[in-house]
Design an enzyme around this catalytic site. Sequence first.
Site, PDB file in Angstrom:
ATOM      1  N   ALA A   1     -25.022  58.431   9.469  1.00 32.30           N
ATOM      2  CA  ALA A   1     -24.295  59.139   8.648  1.00 32.30           C
ATOM      3  C   ALA A   1     -23.004  59.352   8.970  1.00 32.30           C
ATOM      4  O   ALA A   1     -22.157  59.411   7.837  1.00 32.30           O
ATOM      5  CB  ALA A   1     -25.318  60.447   8.449  1.00 32.30           C
TER       6      ALA A   1
ATOM      7  N   LYS B   1     -34.662  59.966   9.746  1.00 35.11           N
ATOM      8  CA  LYS B   1     -34.848  61.532   9.902  1.00 35.11           C
ATOM      9  C   LYS B   1     -33.480  62.410  10.013  1.00 35.11           C
ATOM     10  O   LYS B   1     -32.674  61.593  10.608  1.00 35.11           O
ATOM     11  CB  LYS B   1     -35.680  61.770  11.217  1.00 35.11           C
ATOM     12  CG  LYS B   1     -35.740  63.212  11.428  1.00 35.11           C
ATOM     13  CD  LYS B   1     -36.988  63.425  12.338  1.00 35.11           C
ATOM     14  CE  LYS B   1     -37.373  64.728  12.872  1.00 35.11           C
ATOM     15  NZ  LYS B   1     -37.001  65.723  11.961  1.00 35.11           N
TER      16      LYS B   1
ATOM     17  N   VAL C   1     -29.751  58.428  16.321  1.00 33.74           N
ATOM     18  CA  VAL C   1     -29.145  57.255  15.539  1.00 33.74           C
ATOM     19  C   VAL C   1     -29.027  57.475  13.984  1.00 33.74           C
ATOM     20  O   VAL C   1     -27.884  56.809  13.332  1.00 33.74           O
ATOM     21  CB  VAL C   1     -30.219  56.074  15.722  1.00 33.74           C
ATOM     22  CG1 VAL C   1     -29.706  54.720  14.931  1.00 33.74           C
ATOM     23  CG2 VAL C   1     -30.345  55.636  17.062  1.00 33.74           C
ATOM     24  N   CYS C   2     -29.725  58.468  13.449  1.00 31.15           N
ATOM     25  CA  CYS C   2     -29.627  58.581  12.017  1.00 31.15           C
ATOM     26  C   CYS C   2     -28.190  59.350  11.751  1.00 31.15           C
ATOM     27  O   CYS C   2     -27.512  59.248  11.055  1.00 31.15           O
ATOM     28  CB  CYS C   2     -30.559  59.497  11.499  1.00 31.15           C
ATOM     29  SG  CYS C   2     -32.158  58.420  11.354  1.00 31.15           S
ATOM     30  N   THR C   3     -27.823  60.418  12.763  1.00 34.71           N
ATOM     31  CA  THR C   3     -26.690  61.005  12.562  1.00 34.71           C
ATOM     32  C   THR C   3     -25.407  60.185  12.896  1.00 34.71           C
ATOM     33  O   THR C   3     -24.334  60.338  12.162  1.00 34.71           O
ATOM     34  CB  THR C   3     -26.742  62.348  13.810  1.00 34.71           C
ATOM     35  OG1 THR C   3     -27.831  63.048  13.519  1.00 34.71           O
ATOM     36  CG2 THR C   3     -25.275  62.895  13.703  1.00 34.71           C
TER      37      THR C   3
END
Length: 179
Positions: free
Chosen positions: A78, A68, A73-75
């Site tokens: 990225a 997402k 965690v995704c940020t």
Amino acid sequence: MMRKKLNKLFLLLMMPLLMVSTVKAQTKKHLAVGDPVPAFSLTDQDGKAFDIKNEIGKHILVIYFYPKDESMVCTKEACSFRDSFNDFTKAGAKVIGINSGTVASHKSFSDHYKLPFTLLSDPDNKVLNKFKVKGMWFFSGRQTFVIGLDGKVAFQYSAMLEGKEHSDQALQYIKSAKK
């Protein structure tokens, strides 16, 4: 006596379901090293068509699936790819992030964190399923694949809660493979 019969009946009724679940779990194995990258075409954060067949042989491809946009965690994941972007570029690699988010969501996420790489919208998780990326709980999966110039999986890494490690592991693999 009646309880034993009910337990047996329950087991008999559940056996086909368990067998189907086992077969599905066995066929849901992720892509492995040596497998060809599946063909796909998606839309990037700028609304442009992206077709994998136009990229094979031009660059090493680092394709990472993440659950997402804007999640913690995704940020981190990225931003780790962003912070190592020049190292990936120097190594001849192109970074591509994929999830089911919309083109607008990807554009906002990319702009917010100044992400210099491609984010692809996979609204129905068709590409995620082609790569056989497994989810956890109600989240889609987090898995990174390095695709060689020959169009085959050269490396894969999976760790649901270790976003930064995906960038680190992919870059480490690419650098070691070049030696």
